[in-house]
Scaffold this motif. Structure first.
Motif, PDB file in Angstrom:
ATOM      1  N   LEU A  39     -10.530 -22.584   2.389  1.00 14.86           N
ATOM      2  CA  LEU A  39      -9.183 -22.189   2.642  1.00 14.86           C
ATOM      3  C   LEU A  39      -9.413 -21.782   4.297  1.00 14.86           C
ATOM      4  CD1 LEU A  39      -8.257 -19.635  -0.165  1.00 14.86           C
ATOM      5  CD2 LEU A  39      -6.883 -21.532   0.485  1.00 14.86           C
ATOM      6  N   THR A  40      -8.344 -22.112   5.028  1.00 17.52           N
ATOM      7  CA  THR A  40      -8.595 -22.136   6.520  1.00 17.52           C
ATOM      8  C   THR A  40      -7.565 -20.989   7.285  1.00 17.52           C
ATOM      9  OG1 THR A  40      -7.182 -23.985   7.084  1.00 17.52           O
ATOM     10  CG2 THR A  40      -9.495 -24.380   6.425  1.00 17.52           C
ATOM     11  N   VAL A  41      -7.923 -20.560   8.431  1.00 21.36           N
ATOM     12  CA  VAL A  41      -7.074 -19.841   9.201  1.00 21.36           C
ATOM     13  C   VAL A  41      -7.142 -20.226  10.543  1.00 21.36           C
ATOM     14  CG1 VAL A  41      -6.392 -17.424   9.909  1.00 21.36           C
ATOM     15  CG2 VAL A  41      -7.229 -17.726   7.555  1.00 21.36           C
ATOM     16  N   SER A  42      -5.971 -20.231  11.134  1.00 20.91           N
ATOM     17  CA  SER A  42      -5.924 -20.721  12.675  1.00 20.91           C
ATOM     18  C   SER A  42      -5.508 -19.592  13.604  1.00 20.91           C
ATOM     19  CB  SER A  42      -4.781 -21.795  12.874  1.00 20.91           C
ATOM     20  OG  SER A  42      -4.941 -23.078  12.105  1.00 20.91           O
ATOM     21  N   GLU A  43      -5.881 -19.716  14.698  1.00 22.78           N
ATOM     22  CA  GLU A  43      -5.523 -18.496  15.597  1.00 22.78           C
ATOM     23  C   GLU A  43      -5.122 -18.957  17.077  1.00 22.78           C
ATOM     24  OE1 GLU A  43      -8.355 -16.004  17.303  1.00 22.78           O
ATOM     25  OE2 GLU A  43      -9.768 -17.646  18.127  1.00 22.78           O
ATOM     26  N   HIS A  44      -4.391 -17.995  17.622  1.00 24.28           N
ATOM     27  CA  HIS A  44      -4.451 -17.774  19.118  1.00 24.28           C
ATOM     28  C   HIS A  44      -4.526 -16.310  19.230  1.00 24.28           C
ATOM     29  CE1 HIS A  44      -3.635 -21.196  21.261  1.00 24.28           C
ATOM     30  NE2 HIS A  44      -2.681 -21.756  20.096  1.00 24.28           N
ATOM     31  N   VAL A  45      -5.568 -15.780  20.032  1.00 25.86           N
ATOM     32  CA  VAL A  45      -5.641 -14.314  20.244  1.00 25.86           C
ATOM     33  C   VAL A  45      -4.141 -13.607  20.869  1.00 25.86           C
ATOM     34  CG1 VAL A  45      -6.994 -12.614  21.582  1.00 25.86           C
ATOM     35  CG2 VAL A  45      -8.233 -14.342  20.407  1.00 25.86           C
ATOM     36  N   ALA A  46      -3.669 -14.522  21.893  1.00 21.77           N
ATOM     37  CA  ALA A  46      -2.496 -14.171  22.658  1.00 21.77           C
ATOM     38  C   ALA A  46      -2.100 -15.592  23.221  1.00 21.77           C
ATOM     39  CB  ALA A  46      -2.752 -13.214  23.665  1.00 21.77           C
ATOM     40  N   MET A  47      -0.677 -15.378  23.562  1.00 26.33           N
ATOM     41  CA  MET A  47      -0.266 -16.739  24.014  1.00 26.33           C
ATOM     42  C   MET A  47       0.550 -16.280  25.395  1.00 26.33           C
ATOM     43  SD  MET A  47      -0.391 -19.441  22.210  1.00 26.33           S
ATOM     44  CE  MET A  47       0.797 -20.560  22.765  1.00 26.33           C
ATOM     45  N   GLY A  48       0.440 -17.130  26.462  1.00 26.65           N
ATOM     46  CA  GLY A  48       1.068 -16.895  27.760  1.00 26.65           C
ATOM     47  C   GLY A  48       2.478 -17.394  27.477  1.00 26.65           C
ATOM     48  N   ARG A  49       3.431 -16.962  28.503  1.00 30.36           N
ATOM     49  CA  ARG A  49       4.953 -17.346  28.156  1.00 30.36           C
ATOM     50  C   ARG A  49       5.074 -18.647  28.369  1.00 30.36           C
ATOM     51  NH1 ARG A  49       7.994 -13.237  32.204  1.00 30.36           N
ATOM     52  NH2 ARG A  49       6.272 -14.005  33.740  1.00 30.36           N
ATOM     53  N   LEU A  95     -13.711 -16.291  23.542  1.00 27.77           N
ATOM     54  CA  LEU A  95     -12.956 -15.218  23.763  1.00 27.77           C
ATOM     55  C   LEU A  95     -13.709 -14.125  23.185  1.00 27.77           C
ATOM     56  CD1 LEU A  95      -9.407 -16.507  23.121  1.00 27.77           C
ATOM     57  CD2 LEU A  95     -10.398 -16.425  25.314  1.00 27.77           C
ATOM     58  N   ARG A  96     -14.685 -14.000  22.665  1.00 28.17           N
ATOM     59  CA  ARG A  96     -15.515 -13.071  21.929  1.00 28.17           C
ATOM     60  C   ARG A  96     -16.799 -12.926  22.372  1.00 28.17           C
ATOM     61  NH1 ARG A  96     -11.815 -15.371  18.659  1.00 28.17           N
ATOM     62  NH2 ARG A  96     -10.640 -14.395  17.237  1.00 28.17           N
ATOM     63  N   PRO A  97     -17.538 -11.925  22.656  1.00 30.09           N
ATOM     64  CA  PRO A  97     -19.019 -11.858  22.806  1.00 30.09           C
ATOM     65  C   PRO A  97     -19.737 -12.220  21.559  1.00 30.09           C
ATOM     66  CG  PRO A  97     -17.886  -9.966  23.241  1.00 30.09           C
ATOM     67  CD  PRO A  97     -16.995 -10.572  22.774  1.00 30.09           C
ATOM     68  N   ALA A  98     -20.825 -13.342  21.912  1.00 27.28           N
ATOM     69  CA  ALA A  98     -21.588 -13.803  21.132  1.00 27.28           C
ATOM     70  C   ALA A  98     -22.358 -12.949  20.071  1.00 27.28           C
ATOM     71  CB  ALA A  98     -22.548 -14.622  21.915  1.00 27.28           C
ATOM     72  N   LYS A 126      -5.023 -21.536  29.540  1.00 32.21           N
ATOM     73  CA  LYS A 126      -5.500 -20.703  30.427  1.00 32.21           C
ATOM     74  C   LYS A 126      -5.317 -19.286  30.303  1.00 32.21           C
ATOM     75  CE  LYS A 126      -7.041 -20.474  35.365  1.00 32.21           C
ATOM     76  NZ  LYS A 126      -6.580 -19.017  35.297  1.00 32.21           N
ATOM     77  N   ALA A 127      -3.954 -18.901  29.975  1.00 34.85           N
ATOM     78  CA  ALA A 127      -3.406 -17.567  30.106  1.00 34.85           C
ATOM     79  C   ALA A 127      -4.357 -16.694  29.060  1.00 34.85           C
ATOM     80  CB  ALA A 127      -2.044 -17.891  29.960  1.00 34.85           C
ATOM     81  N   GLU A 128      -4.469 -17.473  28.092  1.00 33.32           N
ATOM     82  CA  GLU A 128      -5.163 -16.650  26.803  1.00 33.32           C
ATOM     83  C   GLU A 128      -6.602 -16.286  27.368  1.00 33.32           C
ATOM     84  OE1 GLU A 128      -5.587 -17.229  22.066  1.00 33.32           O
ATOM     85  OE2 GLU A 128      -5.674 -19.093  23.543  1.00 33.32           O
ATOM     86  N   TYR A 129      -7.170 -17.047  28.192  1.00 30.49           N
ATOM     87  CA  TYR A 129      -8.591 -16.708  28.646  1.00 30.49           C
ATOM     88  C   TYR A 129      -8.475 -15.657  29.756  1.00 30.49           C
ATOM     89  CZ  TYR A 129     -11.369 -20.163  26.433  1.00 30.49           C
ATOM     90  OH  TYR A 129     -12.193 -21.185  25.582  1.00 30.49           O
ATOM     91  N   ASP A 130      -7.181 -15.560  30.478  1.00 34.53           N
ATOM     92  CA  ASP A 130      -7.032 -14.666  31.601  1.00 34.53           C
ATOM     93  C   ASP A 130      -6.908 -13.524  31.099  1.00 34.53           C
ATOM     94  OD1 ASP A 130      -7.339 -16.774  33.485  1.00 34.53           O
ATOM     95  OD2 ASP A 130      -5.160 -17.132  33.837  1.00 34.53           O
ATOM     96  N   GLY A 131      -6.025 -13.331  29.901  1.00 29.43           N
ATOM     97  CA  GLY A 131      -5.828 -12.042  29.230  1.00 29.43           C
ATOM     98  C   GLY A 131      -7.065 -11.337  28.655  1.00 29.43           C
ATOM     99  N   CYS A 132      -7.759 -12.389  28.202  1.00 31.94           N
ATOM    100  CA  CYS A 132      -9.208 -11.830  27.586  1.00 31.94           C
ATOM    101  C   CYS A 132     -10.101 -11.483  28.629  1.00 31.94           C
ATOM    102  CB  CYS A 132      -9.582 -12.576  26.612  1.00 31.94           C
ATOM    103  SG  CYS A 132      -8.493 -12.742  24.877  1.00 31.94           S
ATOM    104  N   GLN A 146     -23.171 -19.863  22.721  1.00 38.70           N
ATOM    105  CA  GLN A 146     -22.898 -18.695  21.735  1.00 38.70           C
ATOM    106  C   GLN A 146     -23.478 -19.324  20.564  1.00 38.70           C
ATOM    107  OE1 GLN A 146     -18.277 -18.992  22.329  1.00 38.70           O
ATOM    108  NE2 GLN A 146     -18.504 -16.585  22.087  1.00 38.70           N
ATOM    109  N   VAL A 147     -23.341 -20.672  20.113  1.00 43.29           N
ATOM    110  CA  VAL A 147     -24.013 -21.076  18.994  1.00 43.29           C
ATOM    111  C   VAL A 147     -25.272 -20.889  18.853  1.00 43.29           C
ATOM    112  CG1 VAL A 147     -24.285 -22.813  17.297  1.00 43.29           C
ATOM    113  CG2 VAL A 147     -21.837 -22.492  18.558  1.00 43.29           C
ATOM    114  N   ARG A 148     -25.883 -21.426  20.049  1.00 45.40           N
ATOM    115  CA  ARG A 148     -27.455 -21.073  20.061  1.00 45.40           C
ATOM    116  C   ARG A 148     -27.705 -19.353  19.911  1.00 45.40           C
ATOM    117  NH1 ARG A 148     -29.677 -25.996  21.414  1.00 45.40           N
ATOM    118  NH2 ARG A 148     -27.780 -27.418  22.288  1.00 45.40           N
ATOM    119  N   ALA A 149     -27.061 -18.724  20.560  1.00 49.02           N
ATOM    120  CA  ALA A 149     -27.504 -17.335  20.690  1.00 49.02           C
ATOM    121  C   ALA A 149     -27.210 -16.776  19.403  1.00 49.02           C
ATOM    122  CB  ALA A 149     -26.498 -16.435  21.545  1.00 49.02           C
TER     123      ALA A 149
END
Length: 315
Positions: A39-49, A95-98, A126-132, A146-149
Motif C-alpha cells: 500500500l502506497t501514499v504519495s505526497e506534496h508537503v505544499a504546492m506553489g500557486r 524536505l525533512r532533516p535526516a 522549487k516553491a515547495e523547497y523554498d517554503g520549507c 540522507q540515506v547514508r546518514a
C-alpha cells in the motif's frame, strides 16, 4: 523476487469518501485482507500557486489537491493492516532533516511490525523547497547523504556521519528499525549513471515515473518510451548490482502502468490488459491508483478485484 506483486496507491481515494480519511483507512483494511502486496501514499508537503518545473508534460492534478503527510498516514495504515508492506510513492526526503526522518521511519517500522519500505525522491517544484527553507539546488546530493546518514543511525549507537550537508558524531537514535539492516529504501529517481550506482549500492528498489496521460494524444508513443526506459534502466541497474555482488532478483522495480484513456476518463480494463508489457520490461511490482478509475465508492471493490488478477503472473 518471483511473480508480479501488486501495489495499491491510497492517494485520491479520499475523493471518493468525501474527504473522510476514515474511508481511506477502511479501504486500506480491505486491500490488506484481499492480499495486496504493498500500500502506497504519495505526497506534496505544499504546492506553489504555479505549476513550474513538472518534467512529465501536463501536470495531472491541481495545486489545491489534498495530500496527506505520508509518514503520519502510513502510521495510521499500519494500525489497520496486518500483512501488506507499506511504502511511499514518493516521499520528498530532502524536505525533512535526516536524523528526524530516520527516527520517524524506525518508529513506523515498529508500528507496522517490520512492514515499511520507504520510497524516496527529490520532487520537482522549487516553491515547495523554498517554503520549507531547503535549498533546491543540490537536492540529489542531500538525498544521497540522507540515506547514508539514516543507515548509520539504524546500525550504530553511537553513530557518526560526515558529509557536505549532513554531519554528526556520537548520536544515539534508538530503537533501530525492526527490520535487520534498517528500512529498505526505494529510489524514485532517473536512471542516469550516478543514480544507477546510488541505487545499486543503497537501494532495495527503483520507482520509475513517467507522468499520467493528458488526453491530448501521443499516449502510445509515451507508453512505448516508458517501456524502453524501464527495460534499459533495469539492465543497467542489474549490471551494477552484480558488480557489487548483490543479487538482482532481490531488487524491486515498481511501475504504475500508464492509465489508458476511455470515453469517460481512465479505462481500468484497458490498463490491466496492457499491464503485462510492464512486467515484460522488468517491473516486479505493478502499482495502481483505484481512485483514478472509480467514480464512487461502490466501484472500489470491483476495481480492486480486477487489479489483483494480475498478481503472481510472470513475464
Amino acid at each position: 523476487m518471483t511473480g508480479t506483486r501488486i501495489a495499491i496507491s491510497l492517494t485520491s481515494i479520499e475523493h471518493l469518501t468525501g474527504g473522510d480519511v476514515g474511508g481511506v483507512l477502511e479501504f486500506a483494511r480491505k486491500a490488506d485482507a484481499a492480499g495486496v502486496d504493498q500500500l502506497t501514499v504519495s505526497e506534496h508537503v505544499a504546492m506553489g500557486r504555479e505549476v513550474i518545473g513538472y518534467p512529465y508534460g501536463a501536470y495531472p492534478s491541481t495545486v489545491d489537491a489534498d495530500w496527506y503527510e505520508p509518514i503520519a498516514m502510513l502510521s495510521a495504515v499500519a494500525a489497520v493492516t496486518q500483512r501488506t508492506r507499506l511504502s511511499s510513492s514518493i516521499l520528498i526526503a530532502p524536505l525533512r532533516p535526516a536524523v528526524l526522518l530516520a527516527k520517524q521511519l524506525a518508529t513506523v517500522d515498529h508500528l507496522s511490525n517490520g512492514r515499511l519500505e520507504i520510497g524516496i525522491g527529490t520532487g520537482w517544484q522549487k516553491a515547495e523547497y523554498d517554503g520549507c527553507g531547503v535549498p533546491f539546488e543540490g537536492r540529489t546530493v542531500l538525498l544521497d547523504e540522507q540515506v547514508r546518514a539514516m543507515q548509520a543511525l539504524w546500525s550504530n549507537a553511537p553513530a557518526r556521519f560526515a558529509g557536505r550537508r549532513i554531519a554528526f558524531e556520537g548520536l544515539y537514535s534508538l530503537p533501530y528499525p525492526r527490520q535487520s539492516g534498517g528500512v529498505p529504501v526505494w529510489f524514485g529517481i532517473a536512471p542516469g549513471p550516478t543514480n544507477i550506482a546510488r541505487m545499486a549500492e543503497l537501494g532495495a528498489g527503483w520507482i520509475p515515473w513517467f507522468g499520467l496521460p493528458s488526453g491530448n494524444g501521443g499516449g502510445h508513443t509515451h507508453r512505448e518510451q516508458a517501456l524502453e526506459q524501464i527495460a534499459d534502466g533495469r539492465a543497467h541497474i542489474h549490471a551494477a548490482l552484480e558488480a557489487l555482488g548483490r543479487d538482482p532478483r532481490q531488487f524491486g522495480i515498481r511501475v504504475m502502468p500508464e492509465p489508458a484513456m476511455g470515453t469517460h476518463g481512465y479505462d481500468l480494463a484497458a490498463t490491466i490488459a496492457a499491464a503485462h508489457d510492464y512486467v515484460a520490461a522488468g517491473a516486479t511490482h505493478l502499482e495502481f491508483a483505484p481512485g483514478l478509475f472509480c467514480r464512487d465508492l461502490s466501484e472500489l471493490d470491483e476495481a480492486l478485484a480486477a487489479i489483483l488478477t494480475l498478481q503472481g503472473g510472470g513475464s
